[in-house]
Design a protein around this motif. Structure first.
Motif, PDB file in Angstrom:
ATOM      1  N   SER A  74      45.435  37.498  39.376  1.00  0.00           N
ATOM      2  CA  SER A  74      44.238  37.829  38.600  1.00  0.00           C
ATOM      3  C   SER A  74      44.545  37.875  37.108  1.00  0.00           C
ATOM      4  O   SER A  74      43.751  37.399  36.284  1.00  0.00           O
ATOM      5  CB  SER A  74      43.674  39.173  39.063  1.00  0.00           C
ATOM      6  N   ILE A  75      45.694  38.442  36.753  1.00  0.00           N
ATOM      7  CA  ILE A  75      46.086  38.492  35.336  1.00  0.00           C
ATOM      8  C   ILE A  75      46.304  37.090  34.787  1.00  0.00           C
ATOM      9  O   ILE A  75      45.941  36.778  33.642  1.00  0.00           O
ATOM     10  CB  ILE A  75      47.347  39.363  35.168  1.00  0.00           C
ATOM     11  N   PRO A  90      38.446  37.079  37.850  1.00  0.00           N
ATOM     12  CA  PRO A  90      39.677  37.705  38.369  1.00  0.00           C
ATOM     13  C   PRO A  90      39.475  38.444  39.682  1.00  0.00           C
ATOM     14  O   PRO A  90      40.362  38.428  40.548  1.00  0.00           O
ATOM     15  CB  PRO A  90      40.074  38.669  37.240  1.00  0.00           C
ATOM     16  N   ILE A  91      38.299  39.097  39.861  1.00  0.00           N
ATOM     17  CA  ILE A  91      38.049  39.814  41.110  1.00  0.00           C
ATOM     18  C   ILE A  91      37.962  38.845  42.285  1.00  0.00           C
ATOM     19  O   ILE A  91      38.513  39.102  43.367  1.00  0.00           O
ATOM     20  CB  ILE A  91      36.758  40.654  40.991  1.00  0.00           C
ATOM     21  N   ILE A 104      44.815  34.302  35.838  1.00  0.00           N
ATOM     22  CA  ILE A 104      43.491  33.696  35.667  1.00  0.00           C
ATOM     23  C   ILE A 104      42.797  34.265  34.443  1.00  0.00           C
ATOM     24  O   ILE A 104      42.178  33.525  33.652  1.00  0.00           O
ATOM     25  CB  ILE A 104      42.644  33.917  36.937  1.00  0.00           C
ATOM     26  N   PHE A 105      42.881  35.565  34.258  1.00  0.00           N
ATOM     27  CA  PHE A 105      42.263  36.203  33.096  1.00  0.00           C
ATOM     28  C   PHE A 105      42.871  35.671  31.794  1.00  0.00           C
ATOM     29  O   PHE A 105      42.150  35.389  30.826  1.00  0.00           O
ATOM     30  CB  PHE A 105      42.439  37.715  33.190  1.00  0.00           C
ATOM     31  N   SER A 106      44.188  35.521  31.767  1.00  0.00           N
ATOM     32  CA  SER A 106      44.857  35.002  30.573  1.00  0.00           C
ATOM     33  C   SER A 106      44.465  33.562  30.293  1.00  0.00           C
ATOM     34  O   SER A 106      44.279  33.165  29.127  1.00  0.00           O
ATOM     35  CB  SER A 106      46.373  35.114  30.731  1.00  0.00           C
ATOM     36  N   LEU A 107      44.327  32.758  31.342  1.00  0.00           N
ATOM     37  CA  LEU A 107      43.916  31.364  31.158  1.00  0.00           C
ATOM     38  C   LEU A 107      42.495  31.278  30.612  1.00  0.00           C
ATOM     39  O   LEU A 107      42.205  30.452  29.736  1.00  0.00           O
ATOM     40  CB  LEU A 107      44.010  30.607  32.492  1.00  0.00           C
ATOM     41  N   ILE A 108      41.614  32.132  31.106  1.00  0.00           N
ATOM     42  CA  ILE A 108      40.240  32.137  30.596  1.00  0.00           C
ATOM     43  C   ILE A 108      40.224  32.518  29.125  1.00  0.00           C
ATOM     44  O   ILE A 108      39.522  31.894  28.309  1.00  0.00           O
ATOM     45  CB  ILE A 108      39.369  33.105  31.418  1.00  0.00           C
ATOM     46  N   ILE A 109      41.009  33.526  28.768  1.00  0.00           N
ATOM     47  CA  ILE A 109      41.066  33.957  27.365  1.00  0.00           C
ATOM     48  C   ILE A 109      41.619  32.850  26.471  1.00  0.00           C
ATOM     49  O   ILE A 109      41.113  32.604  25.360  1.00  0.00           O
ATOM     50  CB  ILE A 109      41.925  35.231  27.234  1.00  0.00           C
TER      51      ILE A 109
END
Length: 278
Positions: free
Chosen positions: A165-166, A68-69, A168-173
């Motif tokens: 970023s949120i 995300p960063i 991308i983070f949600s997709l990774i989760i």
């Protein structure tokens, strides 16, 4: 019928009572496990599994932090920055996103003017150079306007890049369920494997930082930074309401977790916590 039930209950109780204490049977079971020829192989397999869980969890944590960063910084620098700067330059009349920015800008210019008048009174600046004073004030006003215009631009960039970023983070989760389960087990082993004193110390440290008597000042700073980051108005009423409610809710949730879960898993840690807290 009642007599039969009484005999059945008595027999079940007698079956639970053993002539050999459970502690002794546990010792024999430990010896039996250690003398087992396959014990070394099983211990090696357990170590390999633990090592795999640790490595996988650390890699997954790094991915959750770094991905995300990177998306935030890359999108802000190469995608959002040229677009927003171009759109903002088309309408230069807009300087402030909210009244809080405007109040801070006016207060900063007022302090600068008061500083100049003070230097005039003490003789540092001659009174005859009023034109020079007006030029300095004008320069300062332009500098403040540019500063807050850039702050407004950065706030819009922050909102859009944080949304990406949120996502991308949600997709990774959502696509890494297996890694999440491994990470949960790793955290549970790490937390519940601590000693009772370490658990109590971490609990006291966490509660004092976030819900302690001095936490409202920290929460006020954090909320102000977050509001400025997103270009939102710094409403004092909202900040005071948040400070008066959120730490209380957080403290209630934390006490419920201690009573509901930690008290069942590690009651000695809860007792140590109460003793240290007193």
């Amino acid at each position: 019928m009642k007599y039969w039930n009484f005999n059945k209950i008595s027999r079940s109780r007698l079956e639970k009572i053993s002539l050999i204490p459970k502690s002794i049977t546990k010792i024999f079971e430990k010896f039996k496990k250690e003398l087992d020829p396959n014990a070394e192989i099983e211990a090696l397999e357990e170590f390999k599994i633990s090592q795999y869980h640790t490595a996988t969890s650390m890699k997954y944590i790094l991915i959750l932090i770094i991905a995300p960063i990177l998306v935030n910084q890359i999108s802000k620098s190469f995608l959002l920055s040229p677009l927003i700067n171009y759109m903002w330059s088309r309408d230069q009349a807009i300087l402030f996103l909210n009244d809080s920015q405007e109040e801070r800008a006016f207060a900063e210019l007022q302090r600068f003017e008061e500083k100049i008048h003070f230097e005039i009174l003490i003789g540092k600046i001659p009174e005859s150079s009023y034109q020079r004073i007006n030029i300095e004030i004008t320069k300062k006003a332009i500098e403040i306007a540019q500063k807050y215009a850039q702050e407004s631009i950065n706030a819009i960039k922050n909102v859009l890049s944080d949304i990406l970023s949120i996502i991308i983070f949600s997709l990774i989760i959502s696509f890494t369920r297996r890694q999440i389960s491994i990470l949960k087990s790793f955290i549970n082993q790490l937390v519940y494997g601590l000693s009772d004193t370490a658990k109590a110390f971490l609990i006291i440290l966490f509660t004092d930082i976030f819900v302690g008597f001095h936490s409202p000042h920290g929460w006020e700073v954090v909320i102000e930074v977050i509001l400025r980051h997103f270009g939102l108005p710094e409403s004092r009423n909202f900040i005071f309401v948040f400070i008066s409610t959120f730490p209380v809710v957080l403290d209630t949730i934390f006490k419920y977790w201690i009573f509901k879960y930690l008290n069942k898993i590690s009651p000695s840690a809860v007792a140590t916590y109460h003793n240290m807290n007193e």
